[in-house]
Design a protein around this motif. Structure first.
Motif, PDB file in Angstrom:
ATOM      1  N   UNK A 210       0.886  -0.999   0.106  1.00  0.00           N
ATOM      2  CA  UNK A 210       0.026   0.156  -0.041  1.00  0.00           C
ATOM      3  C   UNK A 210       0.795   1.254  -0.015  1.00  0.00           C
ATOM      4  N   UNK A 211       1.852   1.255   0.785  1.00  0.00           N
ATOM      5  CA  UNK A 211       2.852   2.475   0.921  1.00  0.00           C
ATOM      6  C   UNK A 211       3.533   2.592  -0.474  1.00  0.00           C
ATOM      7  N   UNK A 212       3.886   1.671  -1.355  1.00  0.00           N
ATOM      8  CA  UNK A 212       4.643   1.811  -2.443  1.00  0.00           C
ATOM      9  C   UNK A 212       3.648   2.111  -3.593  1.00  0.00           C
ATOM     10  N   UNK A 213       2.437   2.100  -3.185  1.00  0.00           N
ATOM     11  CA  UNK A 213       1.373   2.442  -4.119  1.00  0.00           C
ATOM     12  C   UNK A 213       0.853   1.509  -5.293  1.00  0.00           C
ATOM     13  N   UNK A 214       1.584   0.140  -4.996  1.00  0.00           N
ATOM     14  CA  UNK A 214       1.115  -1.081  -5.888  1.00  0.00           C
ATOM     15  C   UNK A 214      -0.334  -1.335  -5.765  1.00  0.00           C
ATOM     16  N   UNK A 215      -1.016  -1.124  -4.506  1.00  0.00           N
ATOM     17  CA  UNK A 215      -2.414  -1.495  -4.561  1.00  0.00           C
ATOM     18  C   UNK A 215      -3.077  -0.431  -3.460  1.00  0.00           C
ATOM     19  N   UNK A 216      -4.390  -0.064  -3.629  1.00  0.00           N
ATOM     20  CA  UNK A 216      -4.867   0.702  -2.404  1.00  0.00           C
ATOM     21  C   UNK A 216      -5.501  -0.420  -1.399  1.00  0.00           C
ATOM     22  N   UNK A 217      -5.786   0.316  -0.288  1.00  0.00           N
ATOM     23  CA  UNK A 217      -6.251  -0.435   1.066  1.00  0.00           C
ATOM     24  C   UNK A 217      -7.627  -1.006   0.661  1.00  0.00           C
ATOM     25  N   UNK A 218      -8.419  -0.218   0.025  1.00  0.00           N
ATOM     26  CA  UNK A 218      -9.773  -0.742  -0.423  1.00  0.00           C
ATOM     27  C   UNK A 218      -9.665  -1.805  -1.371  1.00  0.00           C
ATOM     28  N   UNK A 219      -8.915  -1.630  -2.337  1.00  0.00           N
ATOM     29  CA  UNK A 219      -8.697  -2.982  -3.238  1.00  0.00           C
ATOM     30  C   UNK A 219      -8.402  -4.083  -2.608  1.00  0.00           C
ATOM     31  N   UNK A 220      -7.192  -3.738  -1.838  1.00  0.00           N
ATOM     32  CA  UNK A 220      -6.614  -4.862  -0.925  1.00  0.00           C
ATOM     33  C   UNK A 220      -7.835  -5.744  -0.212  1.00  0.00           C
ATOM     34  N   UNK A 221      -8.443  -4.917   0.604  1.00  0.00           N
ATOM     35  CA  UNK A 221      -9.582  -5.667   1.163  1.00  0.00           C
ATOM     36  C   UNK A 221     -10.620  -6.326   0.295  1.00  0.00           C
ATOM     37  N   UNK A 222     -10.992  -5.767  -0.660  1.00  0.00           N
ATOM     38  CA  UNK A 222     -12.000  -6.163  -1.639  1.00  0.00           C
ATOM     39  C   UNK A 222     -11.491  -7.270  -2.044  1.00  0.00           C
ATOM     40  N   UNK A 223     -10.199  -7.294  -2.468  1.00  0.00           N
ATOM     41  CA  UNK A 223      -9.659  -8.650  -3.139  1.00  0.00           C
ATOM     42  C   UNK A 223      -9.594  -9.848  -2.405  1.00  0.00           C
ATOM     43  N   UNK A 224      -9.166  -9.851  -1.095  1.00  0.00           N
ATOM     44  CA  UNK A 224      -9.168 -10.731  -0.093  1.00  0.00           C
ATOM     45  C   UNK A 224     -10.497 -11.148   0.335  1.00  0.00           C
ATOM     46  N   UNK A 225     -11.395 -10.299   0.538  1.00  0.00           N
ATOM     47  CA  UNK A 225     -12.690 -10.643   0.883  1.00  0.00           C
ATOM     48  C   UNK A 225     -13.405 -11.376  -0.021  1.00  0.00           C
ATOM     49  N   UNK A 226     -13.116 -11.416  -1.435  1.00  0.00           N
ATOM     50  CA  UNK A 226     -13.540 -11.973  -2.461  1.00  0.00           C
ATOM     51  C   UNK A 226     -12.879 -13.415  -2.513  1.00  0.00           C
TER      52      UNK A 226
END
Length: 578
Positions: free
Chosen positions: A38-54
């Motif tokens: 997230x810090x490096x800007x490779x993925x957003x927090x919301x996108x990471x949470x959504x991906x793991x949720x799915x």
């Protein structure tokens, strides 16, 4: 955490190059992989949470203050919540709804299930939200790496006389050992060890455990009978810490790392003299150090304060006031047997009688009592000491522990020839002690003739009076537990029964503060003597003793529960239904 990276690559959220870059940074900083991505800007927090949720088919939630069940917070220790980035949200029966940054972290789920006893049902929480929750509800204490600063504060009032150690010369056998010894003599390690000791004494801990694992060094204190993790010092210091403790004893071989060693340390903390009984054993990943804290000022010698019910205390006092016979106190290690026996000796202690003890080791020194410590290395064991005692005209003899035939035989013969003998035995309850003596090799007629009384005991944690919570009749699961303990609806209704609360500063967030003894006192009546002589089994002895008024450990614990002293969970942990 590589699994998280592969999940994100498979979902097309990051590239292999980005994962490799993040992993390189993780190796240098030991931070969470997701946070770096997230810090490096490779993925957003919301996108990471959504991906793991799915991926794991679990909901993603935004936990608000009103969603937090305060009663669940004490279920997970702060260090565990911080380490695994987890947060307890809610509970459904035996299921714990657990907020997680990575719901695929099986290690975290297993650790929480093992600690809480609940089945974990994960939900996804974003990194930012998790950080805020942990900062608010599980605030970070100073890290172990910064303990030098804390130790300087803790060292005030800490005094260790190392003058004699200056003359100790130990051969250096290898370069690594020289490094450990050099580190052990440097201020950070000295201050760190001093901090652990001073902190444990101030928290009223009974033990300090320093435990090396493959990649982690863990320090735990035993407080009120339960181990609590307090720190994770840098793993590279494990050998230096063990070496420092060996040097402090003044008797251990600092260069020996393959054998077990025992020693003692005498220190002053806050102007109080404290004895530490040190045991070191070699493990797969280094030496485990255990320091048993012996604080003479904390020894309770007033038997009324130990937790005896009035009728049980009268039976015990009647037995120790007899001029001869054998009294046994039984229970596992750490059940308060030594304290009970020292209390009995203190009551008997007078200038008119000769009291002698043989122990391994002598834990507390009591004025007016002749205390002897055995030394098996030179052949001075329990039987040898007891034979010598009988030539010194004792009135009362304390034998630290009966574990084999010779000691048992001499102790029983002393009890039959005009001496009052007190000792300990490792059994589960009072009636089974008779069969334990038979197993050792003592004839039933000797047991029947010598025994005055057998007492089994355990230590129950007392519920914290500041944050305890009264059990409500609407809490079906709690009421079911009370029924399983043997309480009737009328008893539940007529007594204020408490469970541990959320934890507070008074109880160090544990929900419990202090301990109390529960006892099972079995005087040996003429009927019981006849049954022992005729080879009665344990169940028969228990049934007869109960008919004569013996209260079992469980029954004694329930009296403490009805008075609001302890909790149903603690009774289930410590006692069983006879």
């Amino acid at each position: 955490m590589k699994r998280l990276g592969q999940i994100l690559i498979s979902a097309g959220k990051i590239t292999p190059e980005q994962l490799e870059n993040a992993l390189n940074k993780q190796r240098k900083t030991a931070r969470k992989l997701g946070a770096i991505l997230i810090e490096e800007g490779y993925i957003s927090e919301s996108e990471l949470a959504k991906t793991l949720s799915q991926k794991f088919k679990v909901p993603s939630v935004d936990i608000r203050r009103e969603d937090v069940d305060q009663r669940l917070l004490h279920q997970i220790p702060p260090d565990m919540a911080q380490r695994y980035q987890v947060f307890p949200v809610n509970r459904k029966g035996r299921k714990l709804i657990l907020g997680m940054v990575n719901p695929g972290d099986i290690v975290a789920i297993d650790a929480v299930e093992f600690k809480t006893g609940f089945k974990v049902e994960p939900v996804v929480v974003t990194f930012h939200k998790m950080k805020k929750l942990l900062e608010e509800y599980y605030p970070v204490t100073k890290k172990v790496a910064d303990f030098t600063e804390i130790a300087e504060e803790a060292e005030e009032g800490f005094n260790f006389d190392s003058g004699e150690l200056e003359d100790i010369l130990i051969k250096e056998e290898e370069e690594a050992e020289e490094d450990w010894r050099r580190e052990a003599s440097e201020k950070p390690v000295i201050k760190l060890v001093n901090y652990f000791i001073a902190s444990a004494v101030r928290k009223n801990a009974s033990d300090i455990h320093v435990e090396p694992y493959e990649k982690v060094l863990r320090v735990r204190f035993r407080i009120d009978g339960v181990l609590q993790q307090v720190a994770e010092p840098p793993n590279r210091l494990k050998n230096a810490i063990a070496t420092r403790v060996k040097i402090m004893t003044g008797t251990m071989d600092a260069s020996e790392r393959r054998l077990t060693q025992d020693g003692r340390i005498k220190i002053k903390v806050d102007q109080k003299t404290i004895d530490l009984r040190v045991s070191i054993i070699p493990t797969v990943f280094g030496e485990k150090v255990v320091m048993r804290i012996l604080d003479p000022s904390s020894l309770m010698l007033n038997m009324e304060d130990l937790g005896f019910e009035h009728d049980a205390l009268q039976k015990f006092l009647a037995a120790i006031e007899k001029p001869y016979g054998l009294i046994l106190v039984t229970g596992p290690t750490g059940s308060g047997k030594s304290t009970t026996l020292y209390s009995a000796l203190s009551r008997l202690n007078s200038s008119e009688i000769n009291l002698m003890t043989v122990e391994n080791p002598v834990e507390y020194n009591i004025k007016g009592i002749n205390q002897v410590q055995v030394n098996p290395a030179i052949g001075f064991n329990f039987p040898e000491a007891l034979r010598a005692f009988l030539r010194q005209s004792p009135n009362v003899i304390l034998v630290g522990e009966i574990r084999e035939l010779d000691t048992a035989t001499i102790a029983i013969r002393a009890a039959l020839t005009g001496h009052l003998v007190l000792s300990t035995l490792h059994t589960n309850d009072a009636p089974s002690s008779v069969n334990r003596l038979v197993d050792i090799g003592i004839k039933p007629f000797l047991i029947a003739s010598s025994l005055n009384l057998i007492q089994a005991q355990r230590l129950l944690r007392k519920v914290c009076p500041k944050c305890r919570r009264k059990i409500d009749p609407s809490e079906i699961d709690k009421i079911e537990v009370l029924h399983s303990l043997g309480l009737t609806d009328e008893e539940i209704r007529d007594n204020d029964i408490y469970t541990a609360g959320e934890g507070c500063q008074v109880c160090n967030s544990s929900g419990y503060k202090g301990r109390i003894a529960v006892t099972e006192v079995m005087p040996i009546s003429m009927e019981l003597r006849d049954m022992i002589l005729n080879g009665a089994i344990t169940d028969e002895l228990r049934e007869k003793a109960s008919m004569e008024g013996m209260r079992t450990l469980r029954e004694d614990a329930l009296l403490k529960l009805k008075r609001g002293i302890t909790t149903p969970e603690e009774i289930l942990r410590v006692t069983t239904q006879s």
